[in-house]
Design a protein around this motif. Structure first.
Motif, PDB file in Angstrom:
ATOM      1  N   LYS A  93     -56.604 -10.902  12.347  1.00 14.78           N
ATOM      2  CA  LYS A  93     -55.457 -10.081  12.712  1.00 14.78           C
ATOM      3  C   LYS A  93     -55.895  -8.735  13.291  1.00 14.78           C
ATOM      4  CE  LYS A  93     -51.914 -11.863   9.546  1.00 14.78           C
ATOM      5  NZ  LYS A  93     -50.891 -12.104  10.566  1.00 14.78           N
ATOM      6  N   ALA A  94     -57.044  -8.249  12.824  1.00 14.68           N
ATOM      7  CA  ALA A  94     -57.569  -6.977  13.321  1.00 14.68           C
ATOM      8  C   ALA A  94     -58.201  -7.120  14.699  1.00 14.68           C
ATOM      9  CB  ALA A  94     -58.599  -6.414  12.344  1.00 14.68           C
ATOM     10  N   SER A 103     -55.732  -2.197  20.024  1.00 14.80           N
ATOM     11  CA  SER A 103     -55.376  -2.839  18.752  1.00 14.80           C
ATOM     12  C   SER A 103     -56.563  -2.888  17.801  1.00 14.80           C
ATOM     13  CB  SER A 103     -54.853  -4.256  19.005  1.00 14.80           C
ATOM     14  OG  SER A 103     -55.828  -5.055  19.643  1.00 14.80           O
ATOM     15  N   SER A 125     -56.934  -0.911  14.271  1.00 13.38           N
ATOM     16  CA  SER A 125     -57.258  -1.636  13.038  1.00 13.38           C
ATOM     17  C   SER A 125     -58.398  -0.964  12.288  1.00 13.38           C
ATOM     18  CB  SER A 125     -57.643  -3.083  13.362  1.00 13.38           C
ATOM     19  OG  SER A 125     -56.564  -3.795  13.921  1.00 13.38           O
ATOM     20  N   THR A 155     -57.194   2.319  10.747  1.00  7.89           N
ATOM     21  CA  THR A 155     -56.329   2.014   9.608  1.00  7.89           C
ATOM     22  C   THR A 155     -57.143   1.495   8.429  1.00  7.89           C
ATOM     23  OG1 THR A 155     -54.556   1.418  11.157  1.00  7.89           O
ATOM     24  CG2 THR A 155     -54.281   0.731   8.865  1.00  7.89           C
ATOM     25  N   PHE A 156     -58.160   0.687   8.721  1.00  8.75           N
ATOM     26  CA  PHE A 156     -59.014   0.148   7.663  1.00  8.75           C
ATOM     27  C   PHE A 156     -59.732   1.274   6.915  1.00  8.75           C
ATOM     28  CE2 PHE A 156     -63.200  -1.464   6.261  1.00  8.75           C
ATOM     29  CZ  PHE A 156     -62.765  -2.386   5.321  1.00  8.75           C
ATOM     30  N   GLY A 216     -50.658   2.819   9.317  1.00  6.43           N
ATOM     31  CA  GLY A 216     -51.097   1.844  10.311  1.00  6.43           C
ATOM     32  C   GLY A 216     -50.069   1.631  11.402  1.00  6.43           C
ATOM     33  N   ASN A 269     -50.101  -6.175  13.391  1.00  2.00           N
ATOM     34  CA  ASN A 269     -51.202  -6.803  12.666  1.00  2.00           C
ATOM     35  C   ASN A 269     -52.237  -5.779  12.220  1.00  2.00           C
ATOM     36  OD1 ASN A 269     -50.229  -9.415  12.793  1.00  2.00           O
ATOM     37  ND2 ASN A 269     -51.287  -9.894  14.697  1.00  2.00           N
ATOM     38  N   SER A 270     -52.422  -4.727  13.026  1.00  2.00           N
ATOM     39  CA  SER A 270     -53.446  -3.716  12.702  1.00  2.00           C
ATOM     40  C   SER A 270     -53.103  -2.959  11.424  1.00  2.00           C
ATOM     41  CB  SER A 270     -53.599  -2.725  13.865  1.00  2.00           C
ATOM     42  OG  SER A 270     -52.371  -2.061  14.138  1.00  2.00           O
ATOM     43  N   ALA A 310     -53.780  -6.074   8.538  1.00  2.00           N
ATOM     44  CA  ALA A 310     -55.143  -6.618   8.451  1.00  2.00           C
ATOM     45  C   ALA A 310     -56.031  -5.914   7.423  1.00  2.00           C
ATOM     46  CB  ALA A 310     -55.797  -6.584   9.830  1.00  2.00           C
ATOM     47  N   PRO A 311     -56.076  -4.575   7.372  1.00  2.00           N
ATOM     48  CA  PRO A 311     -56.952  -3.914   6.389  1.00  2.00           C
ATOM     49  C   PRO A 311     -56.609  -4.274   4.943  1.00  2.00           C
ATOM     50  CG  PRO A 311     -56.267  -2.359   8.075  1.00  2.00           C
ATOM     51  CD  PRO A 311     -55.433  -3.586   8.265  1.00  2.00           C
TER      52      PRO A 311
END
Length: 431
Positions: A153-154, A174, A178, A181-182, A204, A342-343, A346-347
């Motif tokens: 997703k990332a 994107s 990600s 955000t992670f 995110g 998704n970003s 995903a994390p």
């Protein structure tokens, strides 16, 4: 109301709070809400009207979560399962030639078989027949699968090629969103910030919006035709009830439904250190799977994403009830939920997967008779992109390994039967 909630869900006995349970349920909802769109699209591939599939997915998720919360008092999210929905559309309908109405009848009968197992001593016997190494392997395999989905997703992993997008991918907005955000998610999680996953979703989404990833105007365009749902509700057809193909379909779906959920519910109960919730959790799951056929969707499962609620502090059924009520509200706010990229999700999936991977330390690596089948199962769940196939391979391999090293007596009779049935299922579908 507060006092009633405390008594009914035994919140203090679970060392939790109403606020923590509601936040956990909210996080779980945002982690799994994608299922409304994804499940509906997969069901539409079987011929179910898309609008009807969307409403069926929402209704089934609402009822499933409420059943789990009120009956089992467990923070487990029940929604139509990924993998099983593909089995419904691509195997039962497109490969085996059943109509989607006949496939719903298969879900109905499989749900009855699941309830027979869940409400009798069979559930305990089957759970006891599964070696601890395989139970732990299911949890670890699901964690690895969840981590893989998060990386996908990332945009850091490309499905099918197993190639990792390297430095050049940083030019993709994107992927960069990600990664940022992670980093935020890890900091919030490690510092134990209350509601850290929910904050991750908010940050995110804002980061994705600042990068121009989210088009609010486009995401908001959605419409429903409620009349199409009346074509789906209770649309089961038993026209092929006495045909061989119908019962092959029932067998295949029942095998996956029962053993996947035994593994999932056991893993969830172990994660919150409440093994006593296994029986009622499985019972709630079985009723929900049965009701799925009536609502018009593939059966529900105890989702891997439930761990997001548990990791956020959810310990009681109030978490699941909160998620269920939010699913009910989602019927009116689907355009808003579609803004979450998704970003932003995903994390969270990557972190949760990492938490589940820690269970690998419970597998005795010195005993290859136990560890080798477990490790193969762990690897095959994400590599086959199928929880059901990964579990089946592990169950088949375990007795074969024990026989080969002269320890056949260590395998219980039920496990031999289970392995044989999984093997027959493989021959039915792949040979």
């Amino acid at each position: 109301m507060s006092a009633w909630l405390h008594r009914f869900f035994r919140i203090e006995a679970h060392e939790s709070s109403i606020q923590k349970e509601i936040v956990a349920g909210t996080i779980g909802f945002f982690t799994i809400v994608y299922i409304v769109a994804v499940n509906s699209l997969i069901l539409s591939e079987a011929g179910i009207p898309l609008e009807g599939a969307i409403i069926a997915t929402i209704l089934t998720s609402v009822v499933g979560c409420l059943l789990m919360g009120l009956w089992a008092n467990a923070p487990i999210i029940l929604v139509p399962g990924m993998g099983i929905n593909a089995l419904f559309s691509y195997t039962l309908v497109q490969t085996m030639g059943l109509s989607w109405q006949e496939a719903l009848a298969v879900v109905f009968v499989s749900g009855i078989m699941f309830m027979i197992v869940a409400f009798t001593s069979l559930s305990i016997k089957l759970s006891q027949a599964i070696p601890q190494s395989l139970k732990e392997a299911i949890t670890v395999g699901l964690g690895l699968f969840l981590m893989f989905i998060g990386l996908e997703k990332a945009g850091l992993v490309v499905k099918g090629t197993n190639s990792i997008i390297a430095l050049g991918a940083l030019n993709e907005p994107s992927v960069l969103a990600s990664i940022i955000t992670f980093v935020i998610a890890v900091i919030l999680f490690l510092r134990g910030v209350p509601g850290n996953f929910l904050l991750t979703i908010v940050f995110g989404t804002l980061i994705a919006w600042s990068f121009g990833i989210i088009d609010v105007a486009e995401e908001s365009q959605v419409s429903f035709n409620i009349s199409e749902y009346f074509e789906v509700f209770g649309a089961m057809s038993f026209a092929k009830l006495f045909t061989f193909s119908f019962w092959v379909a029932v067998f295949s779906l029942s095998m996956v439904l029962i053993f996947e959920n035994i593994g999932l519910v056991h893993g969830h109960a172990q994660f919150i250190k409440r093994p006593e919730k296994f029986s009622k959790g499985l019972q709630a799951n079985s009723i929900s799977a049965f009701v799925s056929a009536i609502f018009g969707t593939s059966p529900t499962v105890s989702t891997v994403e439930s761990i997001s609620s548990m990791a956020a502090g959810g310990k009681t059924g109030l978490t699941a009830v909160t998620t269920g009520l939010l699913f009910a509200a989602s019927a009116f706010f689907i355009p808003v939920f579609k803004w979450i990229p998704n970003s932003a999700i995903a994390p969270i999936l990557i972190i949760i997967g990492g938490l589940m991977l820690q269970n690998i330390r419970n597998i005795d690596m010195k005993d290859l008779g136990e560890s080798f089948p477990a490790l193969i199962m762990i690897v095959m769940i994400p590599f086959t992109y199928s929880i059901a196939d990964g579990i089946a391979i592990g169950f088949i391999l375990y007795p074969l390994v024990k026989i080969s090293i002269g320890k056949a007596k260590e395998v219980s009779v039920p496990l031999y039967i289970i392995a044989f049935l999984f093997l027959v299922n493989f021959f039915t579908h792949y040979i």
